[in-house]
Design an enzyme around this catalytic site. Structure first.
Site, mmCIF file in Angstrom:
data_model
loop_
_atom_site.group_PDB
_atom_site.id
_atom_site.type_symbol
_atom_site.label_atom_id
_atom_site.label_comp_id
_atom_site.label_asym_id
_atom_site.label_seq_id
_atom_site.Cartn_x
_atom_site.Cartn_y
_atom_site.Cartn_z
ATOM 1 N N TYR A 172 0.858 -1.190 0.000
ATOM 2 C CA TYR A 172 0.000 0.000 0.000
ATOM 3 C C TYR A 172 0.892 1.237 0.000
ATOM 4 O O TYR A 172 0.839 2.082 0.895
ATOM 5 C CB TYR A 172 -0.900 -0.047 1.233
ATOM 6 C CG TYR A 172 -2.030 0.957 1.270
ATOM 7 C CD1 TYR A 172 -2.766 1.290 0.130
ATOM 8 C CD2 TYR A 172 -2.394 1.533 2.475
ATOM 9 C CE1 TYR A 172 -3.802 2.188 0.193
ATOM 10 C CE2 TYR A 172 -3.443 2.437 2.558
ATOM 11 C CZ TYR A 172 -4.150 2.758 1.410
ATOM 12 O OH TYR A 172 -5.188 3.662 1.481
ATOM 13 N N LEU A 188 15.364 -4.006 11.121
ATOM 14 C CA LEU A 188 14.168 -3.478 11.765
ATOM 15 C C LEU A 188 13.318 -2.782 10.709
ATOM 16 O O LEU A 188 13.810 -1.926 9.973
ATOM 17 C CB LEU A 188 14.527 -2.475 12.862
ATOM 18 C CG LEU A 188 13.334 -1.744 13.501
ATOM 19 C CD1 LEU A 188 12.462 -2.718 14.294
ATOM 20 C CD2 LEU A 188 13.808 -0.601 14.396
ATOM 21 N N ILE A 210 9.978 -0.386 10.462
ATOM 22 C CA ILE A 210 9.005 0.434 11.189
ATOM 23 C C ILE A 210 7.837 0.685 10.250
ATOM 24 O O ILE A 210 7.944 1.436 9.287
ATOM 25 C CB ILE A 210 9.639 1.754 11.658
ATOM 26 C CG1 ILE A 210 10.798 1.471 12.619
ATOM 27 C CG2 ILE A 210 8.589 2.632 12.339
ATOM 28 C CD1 ILE A 210 11.519 2.716 13.098
ATOM 29 N N ILE A 255 1.332 -0.647 14.574
ATOM 30 C CA ILE A 255 0.345 -0.382 15.625
ATOM 31 C C ILE A 255 -1.060 -0.700 15.124
ATOM 32 O O ILE A 255 -2.052 -0.347 15.766
ATOM 33 C CB ILE A 255 0.421 1.061 16.163
ATOM 34 C CG1 ILE A 255 0.271 2.088 15.036
ATOM 35 C CG2 ILE A 255 1.718 1.272 16.917
ATOM 36 C CD1 ILE A 255 0.196 3.535 15.552
ATOM 37 N N SER A 256 -1.156 -1.371 13.973
ATOM 38 C CA SER A 256 -2.440 -1.825 13.451
ATOM 39 C C SER A 256 -2.626 -3.297 13.782
ATOM 40 O O SER A 256 -1.909 -4.156 13.265
ATOM 41 C CB SER A 256 -2.510 -1.617 11.936
ATOM 42 O OG SER A 256 -3.601 -2.340 11.389
ATOM 43 N N GLN A 271 -3.539 -5.310 10.611
ATOM 44 C CA GLN A 271 -2.392 -5.562 9.749
ATOM 45 C C GLN A 271 -1.476 -6.627 10.340
ATOM 46 O O GLN A 271 -0.971 -7.495 9.622
ATOM 47 C CB GLN A 271 -1.615 -4.265 9.513
ATOM 48 C CG GLN A 271 -2.266 -3.319 8.521
ATOM 49 C CD GLN A 271 -1.342 -2.188 8.122
ATOM 50 O OE1 GLN A 271 -0.553 -1.695 8.932
ATOM 51 N NE2 GLN A 271 -1.438 -1.755 6.883
ATOM 52 N N CYS A 325 -5.432 11.987 -4.900
ATOM 53 C CA CYS A 325 -3.997 11.737 -4.729
ATOM 54 C C CYS A 325 -3.313 11.540 -6.080
ATOM 55 O O CYS A 325 -2.206 12.050 -6.302
ATOM 56 C CB CYS A 325 -3.780 10.514 -3.839
ATOM 57 S SG CYS A 325 -4.332 10.728 -2.135
#
Length: 425
Positions: free
Chosen positions: A178, A214, A216, A239-240, A243, A406
């Site tokens: 995405y 890592l 993020i 933090i989803s 997901q 967009c």
């Protein structure tokens, strides 16, 4: 490495006392009733008519009256309910224009083509003096409730990325990426372009076999899987909750579960030291107040000699400064708490808060326009599948407008997207 499952956060459902849209539930507070703003509506109509005189579009009113500078092949904007349209526009142009499309006050069969010339002249359609006055007296400001504190960021992310994993799987390609793809010359295959983008990001971060990486911003696990297939160990953070759940399933299915650990954790809570750090289109959700913390985290988590791969949507610095506190349609309906940085803002934060510097960059702006066109076309072609998930017609128009809006921005260069390689100075 054994993989621990993503730690589950408490229920992050929207607090019912907040007057915010809940698109996955068909809840649109106040949307059905146009605001009553007669004086502002008159001003908005005058400005709109003045603006379209120089824009290559055709605007058609009930009864057939036409305005605009477009020819016979130009996109057509049909104003269905002029009074409601101009009242919404007058009450707040940055929100009202999109809301009018959501409720059908105006329609267009080629919304991306229509919005492109508007985007190309965005800073000059309204005289600068009137823009300043309008910003002071009419435009809404960002709600304090949507600040990206640790708890606030989780709720903001929940409102978009937790809409439905099934929704995103309808219009994204098989990699479930995405973010901007990177198309090879002569190819229009979106999945191949997404894999090319992911490999480019891993190359910019110098990811090779045996490294501990890592990530993020997990997304749905596509980059983590690709890094693991290169022989790296990956710790990926999101933090989803939705997901994280699907990412784990995809990581299992790819046979990389022994090399990827998914953590349900905020970047501010990250610990450890890594050979490479990668973050794709995550900084846009951080907010200007927390950019120093975000970039400092990249620096803090990187081992000596390591590199960061960063992909970021950007906008011109002067426009960012002018609009950074505005509450827009995108803020209200799509990305609460979001703010697109400029390249200058990224470089300044790196200078002021880290020991990192940009050593390589590439622009993928035109590729993002193509990516968005793919998503919008697929979304509309598969609308019946989306509707079967429980999403209503208002959501269809909202999502179509979002993707077209967009796409137009990237077409004309008002928006861009960069891949950066960062190293310590």
């Amino acid at each position: 490495m054994s993989r621990s499952r993503a730690h589950r956060a408490p229920d992050t459902a929207i607090r019912r006392t907040r007057n915010v849209p809940r698109p996955n539930e068909g809840v649109w507070p106040g949307l059905a009733t146009p605001p009553h703003a007669p004086m502002r509506a008159l001003v908005a109509e005058a400005l709109f008519r003045r603006a379209v005189r120089s824009v290559p579009v055709r605007v058609v009113f009930p009864g057939g009256k036409r305005i605009g500078a477009g020819g016979s092949d130009s996109p057509v904007m049909r104003i269905v309910r002029p009074e409601a349209f101009f009242h919404r526009l007058g009450a707040g142009s940055k929100i009202g224009f999109g809301e009018s499309y959501m409720v059908g006050d105006w329609t267009c069969t080629r919304p991306a083509d229509l919005l492109t010339p508007f985007a190309a002249q965005l800073s000059t359609l309204i005289p600068p003096a009137l823009q300043r006055v309008g910003r002071r007296i009419a435009e809404a400001r960002r709600p304090r409730a949507e600040m990206n504190t640790v708890d606030g960021a989780r709720e903001n992310i929940h409102r978009h990325y937790d809409l439905s994993n099934e929704l995103f799987s309808v219009f994204l390609d098989e990699t479930m990426s995405y973010s901007a793809a990177w198309f090879a010359d002569g190819s229009d295959d979106l999945a191949d372009a997404q894999r090319r983008k992911i490999d480019a990001m891993l190359d910019l971060a110098g990811v090779t076999s045996g490294m501990h990486v890592l990530e993020i911003g997990t997304g749905w696990g596509g980059l983590a899987i690709r890094a693991a297939q290169r022989g790296a160990r990956v710790t990926t953070m999101t933090i989803s909750a939705e997901q994280a759940r699907l990412a784990e399933e995809r990581i299992d299915a790819a046979g990389t579960a022994d090399r990827v650990q998914v953590l349900l954790r905020d970047y501010r809570e990250a610990q450890g030291s890594y050979d490479a750090v990668v973050s794709v289109e995550m900084v846009e959700a951080v907010g200007a107040q927390y950019w120093p913390t975000y970039f400092a985290a990249l620096d803090r988590l990187l081992r000596p000699g390591g590199r960061v791969g960063l992909q970021a949507i950007t906008m011109p610095h002067d426009r960012m400064l002018v609009t950074q506190n505005d509450y827009t349609w995108i803020s209200k309906y799509v990305f609460p708490g979001g703010l697109i940085p400029s390249v200058e803002a990224i470089e300044q934060n790196l200078r002021d808060h880290t020991g990192l510097r940009v050593v390589e960059r590439r622009s993928l702006g035109p590729d993002y326009a193509r990516t968005l066109e793919h998503w919008r076309t697929t979304f509309l072609d598969r609308w019946e599948s989306v509707a079967a998930l429980g999403f209503d017609e208002t959501f269809r128009r909202m999502w179509e407008f979002y993707l077209a809006y967009c796409e137009a921005g990237f077409r004309v260069g008002y928006l861009d997207v960069f891949q950066f390689s960062l190293q310590r100075r």
